[in-house]
Design a protein around this motif. Structure first.
Motif, PDB file in Angstrom:
ATOM      1  N   ALA A  15     -50.272   5.764  15.926  1.00 20.08           N
ATOM      2  CA  ALA A  15     -49.503   6.328  14.810  1.00 20.08           C
ATOM      3  C   ALA A  15     -49.181   7.795  15.059  1.00 20.08           C
ATOM      4  CB  ALA A  15     -50.280   6.165  13.512  1.00 20.08           C
ATOM      5  N   GLU A  16     -50.106   8.521  15.679  1.00 26.48           N
ATOM      6  CA  GLU A  16     -49.846   9.930  15.981  1.00 26.48           C
ATOM      7  C   GLU A  16     -48.782  10.086  17.061  1.00 26.48           C
ATOM      8  OE1 GLU A  16     -53.592  11.663  16.949  1.00 26.48           O
ATOM      9  OE2 GLU A  16     -54.166  11.910  14.851  1.00 26.48           O
ATOM     10  N   ALA A  21     -41.862  10.689  17.254  1.00 33.24           N
ATOM     11  CA  ALA A  21     -40.687  10.006  17.798  1.00 33.24           C
ATOM     12  C   ALA A  21     -39.774   9.527  16.677  1.00 33.24           C
ATOM     13  CB  ALA A  21     -41.116   8.839  18.666  1.00 33.24           C
ATOM     14  N   MET A  22     -40.354   8.970  15.625  1.00 33.45           N
ATOM     15  CA  MET A  22     -39.542   8.506  14.498  1.00 33.45           C
ATOM     16  C   MET A  22     -38.893   9.676  13.775  1.00 33.45           C
ATOM     17  SD  MET A  22     -41.792   5.409  12.938  1.00 33.45           S
ATOM     18  CE  MET A  22     -40.639   5.088  11.636  1.00 33.45           C
ATOM     19  N   GLU A  23     -39.623  10.776  13.659  1.00 33.10           N
ATOM     20  CA  GLU A  23     -39.073  11.941  12.975  1.00 33.10           C
ATOM     21  C   GLU A  23     -37.919  12.545  13.778  1.00 33.10           C
ATOM     22  OE1 GLU A  23     -40.584  16.235  11.265  1.00 33.10           O
ATOM     23  OE2 GLU A  23     -42.042  14.697  11.810  1.00 33.10           O
ATOM     24  N   SER A  24     -38.027  12.551  15.098  1.00 37.48           N
ATOM     25  CA  SER A  24     -36.948  13.112  15.917  1.00 37.48           C
ATOM     26  C   SER A  24     -35.703  12.246  15.875  1.00 37.48           C
ATOM     27  CB  SER A  24     -37.407  13.283  17.359  1.00 37.48           C
ATOM     28  OG  SER A  24     -37.585  12.024  17.971  1.00 37.48           O
ATOM     29  N   PHE A  27     -35.821   9.120  11.166  1.00 35.53           N
ATOM     30  CA  PHE A  27     -36.449   8.175  10.242  1.00 35.53           C
ATOM     31  C   PHE A  27     -37.454   8.906   9.358  1.00 35.53           C
ATOM     32  CE2 PHE A  27     -35.403   5.436  13.914  1.00 35.53           C
ATOM     33  CZ  PHE A  27     -34.563   4.562  13.259  1.00 35.53           C
ATOM     34  N   THR A  28     -36.955   9.852   8.567  1.00 35.38           N
ATOM     35  CA  THR A  28     -37.855  10.629   7.727  1.00 35.38           C
ATOM     36  C   THR A  28     -37.879  10.142   6.289  1.00 35.38           C
ATOM     37  OG1 THR A  28     -36.104  12.230   7.291  1.00 35.38           O
ATOM     38  CG2 THR A  28     -37.586  12.694   9.140  1.00 35.38           C
ATOM     39  N   GLY A  29     -36.993   9.239   5.934  1.00 32.88           N
ATOM     40  CA  GLY A  29     -36.954   8.727   4.580  1.00 32.88           C
ATOM     41  C   GLY A  29     -36.109   9.553   3.636  1.00 32.88           C
ATOM     42  N   GLU A  30     -35.404  10.567   4.160  1.00 36.10           N
ATOM     43  CA  GLU A  30     -34.541  11.368   3.299  1.00 36.10           C
ATOM     44  C   GLU A  30     -33.282  10.577   2.961  1.00 36.10           C
ATOM     45  OE1 GLU A  30     -33.720  15.022   5.234  1.00 36.10           O
ATOM     46  OE2 GLU A  30     -35.805  15.607   5.336  1.00 36.10           O
TER      47      GLU A  30
END
Length: 62
Positions: A15-16, A21-24, A27-30
């Motif tokens: 998860a760490e 990778a998802m944030e880059s 995929f931040t949910g905004e």
């Protein structure tokens, strides 16, 4: 029960690694996401294309 702690530790490690990778990738949910912009051709674009083609075909000698 003895496999629970190593499985949990591996899940936390994965998860760490996956979270940055998802944030880059966005995929931040905004809710305000970026979208593609529609390209338009302006008068200056057509002038550039016509001058370029007339130069390539020998009608315009600079």
């Amino acid at each position: 029960m003895r496999y629970a702690i190593p499985l949990l530790a591996n899940a936390i490690r994965k998860a760490e690694r996956v979270a940055p990778a998802m944030e880059s990738k966005g995929f931040t949910g905004e809710t305000d996401r970026t979208h593609y912009h529609e390209m338009t051709n302006d008068r200056h674009d057509w002038i550039f294309v016509s001058v370029f083609l007339s130069y390539q075909y020998g009608f315009l000698n600079i």
